[in-house]
Design a protein around this motif. Structure first.
Motif, mmCIF file in Angstrom:
data_model
loop_
_atom_site.group_PDB
_atom_site.id
_atom_site.type_symbol
_atom_site.label_atom_id
_atom_site.label_comp_id
_atom_site.label_asym_id
_atom_site.label_seq_id
_atom_site.Cartn_x
_atom_site.Cartn_y
_atom_site.Cartn_z
ATOM 1 N N ALA A 186 9.495 10.126 13.003
ATOM 2 C CA ALA A 186 10.687 10.602 13.712
ATOM 3 C C ALA A 186 10.653 10.162 15.166
ATOM 4 N N GLU A 187 9.477 10.182 15.765
ATOM 5 C CA GLU A 187 9.381 9.806 17.172
ATOM 6 C C GLU A 187 9.605 8.317 17.391
ATOM 7 N N LEU A 188 9.396 7.522 16.348
ATOM 8 C CA LEU A 188 9.720 6.110 16.462
ATOM 9 C C LEU A 188 11.235 5.940 16.525
ATOM 10 N N PHE A 192 10.505 10.663 22.241
ATOM 11 C CA PHE A 192 10.307 12.028 22.732
ATOM 12 C C PHE A 192 10.502 12.066 24.245
ATOM 13 N N PRO A 193 11.396 12.931 24.747
ATOM 14 C CA PRO A 193 11.700 12.980 26.195
ATOM 15 C C PRO A 193 10.635 13.755 26.964
ATOM 16 N N VAL A 197 11.080 17.373 29.105
ATOM 17 C CA VAL A 197 10.490 18.598 28.560
ATOM 18 C C VAL A 197 9.533 19.228 29.560
ATOM 19 N N LEU A 198 8.718 18.416 30.210
ATOM 20 C CA LEU A 198 7.768 18.950 31.185
ATOM 21 C C LEU A 198 8.480 19.524 32.414
ATOM 22 N N ARG A 230 13.906 19.225 15.615
ATOM 23 C CA ARG A 230 13.981 18.549 14.316
ATOM 24 C C ARG A 230 14.195 17.047 14.455
ATOM 25 N N LEU A 231 14.737 16.622 15.587
ATOM 26 C CA LEU A 231 14.912 15.195 15.821
ATOM 27 C C LEU A 231 13.573 14.479 15.956
#
Length: 268
Positions: A186-188, A192-193, A197-198, A230-231
């Motif tokens: 999924a991360e491909l 992932f932002p 997020v941090l 879920r993304l």
């Protein structure tokens, strides 16, 4: 700002919002209806369920099969003129009529059409919660006009992460497609932002640097309405933060006056 009632829903066992569900049949897929209604039930009760479109057209055949089963009221709109979308106008007029009844806490707009951006903003101005549902092609303007936006791709039956095409020769040290976990695959497909997020975590922490999961999740949604764990291959936000051990330290604490445990996290 996210409605306090929407935030309260995270910790409540019962639906807290009375919702009007309005579906644009021209820009939504019938295959997601079961997952869609289940997702809506997480936020409240769908007291009105209406779908708008020309149900005499072959393109609406898939919707006609599910309307009775899921108690969705069809609102027929004939396409009198080619190139003019009368469906949008009818949906917007109905939404405003429902708004002025003052019987609803929020609206669910199921569409991938940016034409409903103004409607979403108007509903928000009235203090109502606006939940948007659409495909990944949905313009950013409409997504950001909603309090929360959910990509319908994650609601499809037996959702599976699609493999991303990679060269036949995999570089040394990298996993092959067949050996990847769903989260890795999924991360491909969806980067992932990490920085976003941090930053959100930093803004939601207490003086000791810890953030309660619900507070963190609420802040993520305020900043980016379409953020969805879920993304990235994780069913829940808690699953995501526990798996990202390179980014987060997690800790479960006893909730005051309760036997339940609450998850806290901080940046590593």
């Amino acid at each position: 700002m996210v409605s306090p009632r929407l935030v309260a829903k995270i910790e409540s066992e019962e639906p807290t919002l009375r919702l009007a569900v309005l579906i644009d049949a021209d820009n939504a897929q019938a295959t997601v209806i079961e997952g869609l209604l289940a997702e809506i039930a997480r936020f409240g009760e769908a007291t009105v369920r209406r779908i708008y479109g020309d149900f005499t057209a072959p393109t609406s055949a898939s919707w006609k099969k599910v309307l009775q089963r899921y108690a969705i009221k069809p609102v027929q709109q004939f396409a009198y003129t080619t190139g003019k979308n009368a469906t949008d106008s009818t949906l917007i007029i109905d939404a405003m009529d429902l708004l002025y009844t003052r019987k609803f806490d929020g609206f669910c707009l199921i569409t991938s059409d940016s034409d409903f951006t103004g409607l979403a903003m108007r509903l928000r101005e009235e203090g109502l919660t606006v939940l948007g549902f659409g495909e990944k092609k949905t313009p950013e303007a409409f997504r950001n006009a909603c309090h929360k936006f959910v990509f319908t791709e994650v609601l499809r039956p037996e959702t599976a992460v699609k493999s991303v095409s990679l060269p036949s020769k995999v570089e040394s040290g990298k996993k092959s497609v067949s050996s990847q976990t769903p989260a890795e695959a999924a991360e491909l497909a969806h980067e992932f932002p990490k920085e976003f997020v941090l930053t959100a975590l930093e803004q939601s922490t207490d003086d000791a640097g810890w953030a309660q999961l619900g507070t963190f999740g609420s802040y993520l949604t305020k900043l980016q309405p379409d953020f969805d764990s879920r993304l990235y291959g994780y069913k829940k936000l808690s699953d995501l933060v526990k798996a990202k051990t390179e980014l987060f330290v997690t800790e479960e604490r006893q909730a005051p006056g309760s036997n339940q445990k609450v998850l806290y996290l901080r940046a590593k």
